[in-house]
Design a protein around this motif. Structure first.
Motif, PDB file in Angstrom:
ATOM      1  N   ASP A 198       0.840  -1.195   0.000  1.00  0.00           N
ATOM      2  CA  ASP A 198       0.000   0.000   0.000  1.00  0.00           C
ATOM      3  C   ASP A 198       0.876   1.246   0.000  1.00  0.00           C
ATOM      4  O   ASP A 198       0.668   2.190   0.761  1.00  0.00           O
ATOM      5  N   TYR A 199       1.860   1.218  -0.893  1.00  0.00           N
ATOM      6  CA  TYR A 199       2.759   2.353  -1.098  1.00  0.00           C
ATOM      7  C   TYR A 199       1.978   3.550  -1.611  1.00  0.00           C
ATOM      8  O   TYR A 199       2.290   4.694  -1.306  1.00  0.00           O
ATOM      9  N   GLN A 200       0.950   3.276  -2.398  1.00  0.00           N
ATOM     10  CA  GLN A 200       0.048   4.319  -2.885  1.00  0.00           C
ATOM     11  C   GLN A 200      -1.370   3.757  -2.854  1.00  0.00           C
ATOM     12  O   GLN A 200      -1.579   2.556  -2.677  1.00  0.00           O
ATOM     13  N   TYR A 201      -2.344   4.656  -3.026  1.00  0.00           N
ATOM     14  CA  TYR A 201      -3.753   4.255  -3.031  1.00  0.00           C
ATOM     15  C   TYR A 201      -4.388   4.636  -4.367  1.00  0.00           C
ATOM     16  O   TYR A 201      -4.088   5.674  -4.942  1.00  0.00           O
ATOM     17  N   GLU A 202      -5.284   3.777  -4.819  1.00  0.00           N
ATOM     18  CA  GLU A 202      -5.826   3.893  -6.163  1.00  0.00           C
ATOM     19  C   GLU A 202      -7.035   4.809  -6.261  1.00  0.00           C
ATOM     20  O   GLU A 202      -7.460   5.181  -7.358  1.00  0.00           O
ATOM     21  N   GLY A 203      -7.620   5.185  -5.131  1.00  0.00           N
ATOM     22  CA  GLY A 203      -8.877   5.915  -5.156  1.00  0.00           C
ATOM     23  C   GLY A 203      -8.751   7.369  -5.582  1.00  0.00           C
ATOM     24  O   GLY A 203      -7.668   7.896  -5.827  1.00  0.00           O
ATOM     25  N   VAL A 254      -2.943  -1.663  -6.885  1.00  0.00           N
ATOM     26  CA  VAL A 254      -3.768  -2.054  -8.038  1.00  0.00           C
ATOM     27  C   VAL A 254      -5.234  -1.719  -7.768  1.00  0.00           C
ATOM     28  O   VAL A 254      -5.805  -0.809  -8.351  1.00  0.00           O
ATOM     29  N   ASP A 255      -5.845  -2.485  -6.843  1.00  0.00           N
ATOM     30  CA  ASP A 255      -7.279  -2.353  -6.573  1.00  0.00           C
ATOM     31  C   ASP A 255      -7.556  -2.947  -5.201  1.00  0.00           C
ATOM     32  O   ASP A 255      -7.035  -4.017  -4.864  1.00  0.00           O
ATOM     33  N   ASN A 256      -8.379  -2.301  -4.421  1.00  0.00           N
ATOM     34  CA  ASN A 256      -8.686  -2.737  -3.068  1.00  0.00           C
ATOM     35  C   ASN A 256      -9.120  -4.211  -3.021  1.00  0.00           C
ATOM     36  O   ASN A 256     -10.041  -4.622  -3.733  1.00  0.00           O
ATOM     37  N   ASN A 257      -8.399  -4.979  -2.167  1.00  0.00           N
ATOM     38  CA  ASN A 257      -8.775  -6.363  -1.849  1.00  0.00           C
ATOM     39  C   ASN A 257      -8.874  -7.294  -3.060  1.00  0.00           C
ATOM     40  O   ASN A 257      -9.571  -8.299  -3.016  1.00  0.00           O
ATOM     41  N   GLU A 553      -9.508  -2.060   8.178  1.00  0.00           N
ATOM     42  CA  GLU A 553      -9.042  -3.235   7.462  1.00  0.00           C
ATOM     43  C   GLU A 553      -9.927  -3.609   6.283  1.00  0.00           C
ATOM     44  O   GLU A 553      -9.542  -4.434   5.464  1.00  0.00           O
ATOM     45  N   THR A 554     -11.076  -3.013   6.182  1.00  0.00           N
ATOM     46  CA  THR A 554     -11.849  -3.133   4.946  1.00  0.00           C
ATOM     47  C   THR A 554     -11.588  -1.930   4.052  1.00  0.00           C
ATOM     48  O   THR A 554     -12.234  -1.744   3.025  1.00  0.00           O
TER      49      THR A 554
END
Length: 557
Positions: A198-203, A254-257, A553-554
């Motif tokens: 989680d170096y970066q977030y996709e949102g 990439v994409d959450n979960n 965590e979600t």
């Protein structure tokens, strides 16, 4: 009088950054081809007037004779097309490696191609260096000189180093707050940094004073732009420049979960492998990875080992690319699929690779750098089991095989490092979590909080989460942001849980919230330092703390 051959060689090395930068070519490598360092100039182009080193420098994947040094050219980092404002030309970038910060003793130098097909990223695999020592590196393009970075080679195989200073971190969400913890990590100048995902977030959307550029990342241009935005952060740049990194991803790169080739949401599943290919390519372009990790479409070879003489082996795992899909429709619950032995979190091939590594290891410490919670965390005392299906709790036979594997191999000191969960945790690991009171631990787990994800955190004076009441394997918790700093010696591993009191405004001072020690040959954590009194005590109820944990965590925040 000095040796004339040596003098001329050093003169050439010291002036190496001043020549060669005008060797520029136009054109591009085919999109699926590996980047080439030996691209030949075919035509002249104009060197940008603006500083092209806006994304800083980095080093990684250290070995006894060298390491990777990285940079990426970008005069406009937030350009929506992901090209960083650079022309479609291949530039020859010069580089140097020296034994001193003033670059008076340059020992390696050369030039390499920054190809537009690879977002003008540069990956130089420096070799021929001395083992177990510190070096400094930098780049030049025309009149533009990058900042310098610090890197280390690993000790020679079979040598017996006295210590390893290793820090690890995870979960840096740009809009959630300032990367103050990275600045504190950089100030420590560790020997190596492990980034656990989680170096970066996709949102998309705004945050607390900072906003992601562009929409949710789904395209190569979007992922390149997002990486560039993160790399503009001065605290992250400082952390990269302070030490070599060993990086592995989790889901938000990439994409959450997501799991293997399955997107989290059904609506995203058509074409998901194309999205994964774009994300993996951008990840390689923006990380200090060796050529063995050049992606091939939606595949990238990321799990690997790094040894530190006979002191430690760092097993870096990838628990996203090959995993079986989460059981029970994901979330916090339980169902028979969580006990299906055919399912695996790292994938069966990576499991076998890890078990082979345990059997072959002769190091004193075996460290697993991975992403999601390893030990049991049951969140409901009234139910038989209520656990996260995105963690090893949702893949119990896989966890059992790995744990039994290090026990059967006689691993001397197994330690699992974890990210993902946006809180510091420390716990002991068991073969049978139903018999914690009557059996001894077989290892320990150290979990780093987030750099920013979750925003400003909170604390409890006793460092205890409500779940610990019915999960006696859990020894410590705090919801403050931070990282973990460790010192590993032949006799003990000392882990300092470093925290910052806030991330939404500047000026936070990092402090050590708790310290744990693992003694050589002694299973289980020993707390060395009691929780400090820093007026950070929380008024949250146990129910609120449980809700906070599940929400984090979600990845709701």
């Amino acid at each position: 009088m000095g040796n004339p051959t040596q003098t001329s060689r050093r003169t050439a090395l010291r002036t190496g950054l001043a020549v060669g930068s005008a060797a520029l070519v136009t054109g591009a490598t085919a999109a699926g081809a590996a980047p080439r360092a030996d691209a030949r100039p075919t035509a002249a182009a104009v060197i940008p007037r603006s500083d092209p080193f806006t994304l800083g420098v980095a080093s990684g994947d250290p070995e006894p004779d060298g390491f990777v040094i990285w940079t990426r050219l970008a005069v406009e980092p937030l350009a929506a097309d992901g090209r960083g404002g650079m022309p479609s030309s291949t530039f020859r970038v010069n580089w140097q490696v020296a034994t001193d910060e003033r670059f008076e003793d340059v020992v390696r130098a050369g030039s390499t191609a920054a190809d537009p097909a690879w977002a003008h990223s540069v990956h130089v695999e420096v070799a021929g260096l001395q083992p177990g020592r510190e070096y400094f590196y930098r780049f030049r393009l025309g009149p533009h000189l990058s900042r310098s970075g610090r890197a280390l080679t690993t000790p020679a195989p079979g040598s017996s180093p006295s210590s390893l200073h290793m820090a690890f971190a995870s979960c840096s969400n740009y809009p959630a707050g300032l990367f103050t913890a990275y600045a504190a990590l950089a100030a420590e100048r560790p020997d190596v940094v492990l980034h656990l995902g989680d170096y970066q977030y996709e949102g998309a959307g705004p945050g607390v004073g900072r906003t992601h550029a562009g929409p949710e990342t789904t395209t190569l241009a979007g992922y390149r732009q997002r990486h560039a935005q993160y790399k503009t952060d001065v605290d992250l740049q400082a952390a990269h420049a302070a030490a070599p990194w060993l990086v592995v991803w989790d889901d938000h790169e990439v994409d959450n979960n997501y799991a293997d080739d399955i997107a989290d949401r059904a609506v995203e599943r058509p074409g998901f492998l194309d999205r994964r290919a774009a994300a993996y390519r951008a990840y390689y372009e923006n990380m200090p990875l060796r050529r063995r990790s050049v992606p091939a479409g939606p595949d990238l070879d990321l799990y690997r080992r790094s040894t530190w003489g006979d002191l430690a082996t760092l097993h870096m795992l990838d628990t996203r690319q090959y995993r079986s899909d989460q059981a029970c429709n994901d979330g916090y619950k339980d169902c028979p699929a969580a006990d299906d032995p055919s399912r695996s979190l790292p994938g069966l091939d990576q499991e076998r690779w890890l078990l082979d590594g345990f059997r072959d290891s002769r190091q004193r410490w075996d460290i697993l750098g991975q992403q999601v919670f390893f030990g049991r965390r049951d969140n409901d005392p009234s139910a038989a089991t209520t656990v996260s299906m995105d963690s090893w709790d949702g893949y119990r036979p896989s966890r059992q095989r790995v744990t039994q594997g290090w026990v059967d191999a006689g691993v001397r000191n197994p330690v699992v490092l974890t990210g993902d969960v946006h809180a510091h945790w420390a716990g002991d690991l068991y073969l049978d979590y139903d018999a914690v009171g009557s059996t001894k631990p077989v290892g320990s787990e150290l979990v780093t909080s987030s750099i920013t994800s979750g925003g400003n955190g909170y604390d409890e004076a006793d460092g205890t989460h409500p779940w610990a009441a019915w999960n006696p394997n859990l020894r410590f918790w705090t919801n403050l942001r931070g990282y973990v700093s460790t010192t590993i010696t032949p006799t003990e591993l000392t882990a300092r849980f470093r925290c910052v009191p806030f991330v939404t405004t500047p000026g936070a001072e990092a402090f050590t919230r708790a310290t744990f020690v693992i003694e050589d040959g002694v299973r289980g954590l020993q707390q060395e330092q009691a929780a400090p009194q820093r007026e950070l005590r929380s008024s949250r109820t146990d129910a609120q703390k449980i809700a906070d944990t599940i929400a984090a965590e979600t990845h709701a925040g």
